[in-house]
Design an enzyme around this catalytic site. Structure first.
Site, PDB file in Angstrom:
ATOM      1  N   HIS A  58       0.836  -1.205   0.000  1.00  0.00           N
ATOM      2  CA  HIS A  58       0.000   0.000   0.000  1.00  0.00           C
ATOM      3  C   HIS A  58       0.872   1.256   0.000  1.00  0.00           C
ATOM      4  O   HIS A  58       1.580   1.515   0.970  1.00  0.00           O
ATOM      5  CB  HIS A  58      -0.891  -0.036   1.250  1.00  0.00           C
ATOM      6  N   HIS A 100      -1.416  10.269  -2.992  1.00  0.00           N
ATOM      7  CA  HIS A 100      -2.693   9.958  -2.347  1.00  0.00           C
ATOM      8  C   HIS A 100      -3.586  11.177  -2.158  1.00  0.00           C
ATOM      9  O   HIS A 100      -4.725  11.206  -2.606  1.00  0.00           O
ATOM     10  CB  HIS A 100      -2.462   9.269  -0.999  1.00  0.00           C
TER      11      HIS A 100
HETATM   12  O1  G3P Z   1      -6.728   1.586  -2.371  1.00  0.00           O
HETATM   13  C1  G3P Z   1      -6.978   0.839  -1.236  1.00  0.00           C
HETATM   14  C2  G3P Z   1      -6.789   1.757  -0.143  1.00  0.00           C
HETATM   15  O2  G3P Z   1      -5.610   2.399  -0.481  1.00  0.00           O
HETATM   16  C3  G3P Z   1      -7.918   2.709  -0.057  1.00  0.00           C
HETATM   17  O3  G3P Z   1      -7.621   3.694   0.790  1.00  0.00           O
HETATM   18  O4  G3P Z   1      -7.297   6.072   1.052  1.00  0.00           O
HETATM   19  O5  G3P Z   1      -5.355   4.568   1.181  1.00  0.00           O
HETATM   20  O6  G3P Z   1      -6.414   5.034  -0.994  1.00  0.00           O
HETATM   21  P1  G3P Z   1      -6.615   4.882   0.475  1.00  0.00           P
HETATM   22 CA    CA Z   2      -5.260   3.664  -2.574  1.00  0.00          CA
END
Ligand code: G3P
Ligand code: CA
Length: 385
Positions: A58, A100
């Protein structure tokens, strides 16, 4: 137990022979190991060509290095993550970047470089302007125990640069690409297709050397993800053959909640407690979203999840057993976000997770029994951090 004489006597008639055969078969069956049924998500993942269980880095390995930078993505790649996850936005001059937040204040020094524009959206900056920003120093200030001098001055990356990182090591991870705030970027789904196509990510790629991650050579080399229904439809139109995940959330224009009390009126003292209390309006509402997702091209869901120890990644529990059963019964794979703790890996795996979005690929790889042979420190030092 039968002795030798009795056994011989019993074999003298056809009925006795049949009885003996049945007894023998029963004895063999009881001695054979019980074959466990394959996990439903494993079967679904395998049909789609996706790794199971999947380790999704992530924003890279963002617990240990500044998110969505070269340090974070090379670390996730070299640890052995199956996927590099990224959030795609577009610059004013039309370049796709991995970032992000749709503002620059949290993860860059925008306030020093462009003070009058510090609160402006990412979409109002050119790539040349964004490349002037330091996207690493904030991490050293926020996490002094994980700080490294090499993080100072790290740059925001383009999608093409992340693709090159995925391709640049012995491990060949796939790309897990989210269209972030896509309503701000009309046509971004077509742009993503063009960049992936140009880089050769929409066609067959060579396998990695034996013993290395080779997701980039499989049909699941790219997974597209979005929270937004209109974006899923456009991703499906642009790239019908690429696996897709609809990310799930309760409230605020997403799945309808049982209660519509806002956080500020709820009495909860932190968001994790507030989110933990949020429930989908009904199983029918949940099912309607899954059916919509499936009909519009999704092969899986990315549910929010509630974490044992709370914290700012702990959301609503969308991994209840009835939910995961419903998703698997509909042939959908399940990748919950964002999970870093073995306590949660264990609990959510038991509830049906087919992999995880994680900031701590090293911890998840260990949990799944395929730990990295090199430590985080060794990899970071080798990569120049
Ligand atoms: O994309 C999966 C997860 O990353 C969703 O949350 O806010 O970290 O993009 P975010
Ligand atoms: Ca994401």
């Amino acid at each position: 137990m039968l002795n030798g004489t009795t056994f011989t006597a019993l074999h003298k008639t056809p009925l006795a022979k049949a009885f003996a055969s049945l007894a023998l078969a029963a004895a063999l069956l009881s001695a054979a190991p019980v074959m466990a049924a394959e996990a439903p998500g494993k079967v679904i993942s395998s049909k789609l060509g996706l790794p199971w269980p999947a380790v999704i880095g992530h924003r890279g390995a963002s617990f240990d290095a500044p998110e969505e930078t070269i340090a974070s993505y090379t670390l996730a790649r070299d640890l052995g993550a199956d996927y590099l996850e990224m959030d795609i936005q577009r610059t004013k001059d039309g370049v796709l970047i991995a970032l992000h937040d749709d503002k620059l204040g949290r993860t860059t020094n925008i306030a020093e470089v462009f003070p009058e524009r510090a609160k402006d959206p990412v979409s109002t900056f050119t790539l040349a302007e964004l490349k002037q920003l330091d996207a690493g120093s904030w991490f050293n200030k926020a996490y002094p125990d994980r700080a490294r001098p090499g993080y100072v001055g790290l740059k925001i990356l383009t999608l093409e640069e992340v693709m090159a990182i995925a391709d640049g090591g012995a491990n060949k991870p796939g790309l897990y690409v989210e269209t972030k705030v896509p309503a701000q970027f009309p046509g971004i789904e077509a742009d993503v297709r063009k960049v992936l196509e140009k880089g050769g990510w929409l066609s067959q790629r060579p396998a990695a050397a034996k013993g290395h991650v080779s997701v980039a050579s499989t049909p699941g080399r790219v997974i597209l993800q979005t929270f937004e229904k209109p974006s899923l439809e456009l991703l499906q139109k642009e790239m019908p053959n690429v696996p897709k995940i609809l990310l799930l959330w309760i409230g605020d224009g997403y799945m309808e909640a049982k209660s519509n009390v806002a956080y500020k009126d709820s009495g909860y003292k932190d968001y994790a407690s507030f989110y933990a209390a949020q429930e989908v309006k009904s199983p029918a509402e949940f099912e309607a979203w899954l059916d919509w997702a499936k009909t519009h091209g999704a092969n899986g869901i990315g549910p929010a999840s509630k974490l044992t120890h709370g914290g700012d990644q702990s959301y609503m529990d969308m991994m209840k057993p009835w939910m995961t059963k419903m998703a698997h019964d509909k042939g959908l794979v399940i990748h919950p976000y964002t999970v870093d703790d073995p306590v949660d890996f264990k609990a959510l795996k038991a509830q049906g997770a087919d992999g995880f979005f994680t900031n701590r690929a090293s911890v998840l790889l260990k949990f799944y029994g395929r730990p990295s042979k090199d430590s985080i420190d060794t990899i970071l030092k080798r990569n120049g951090y």
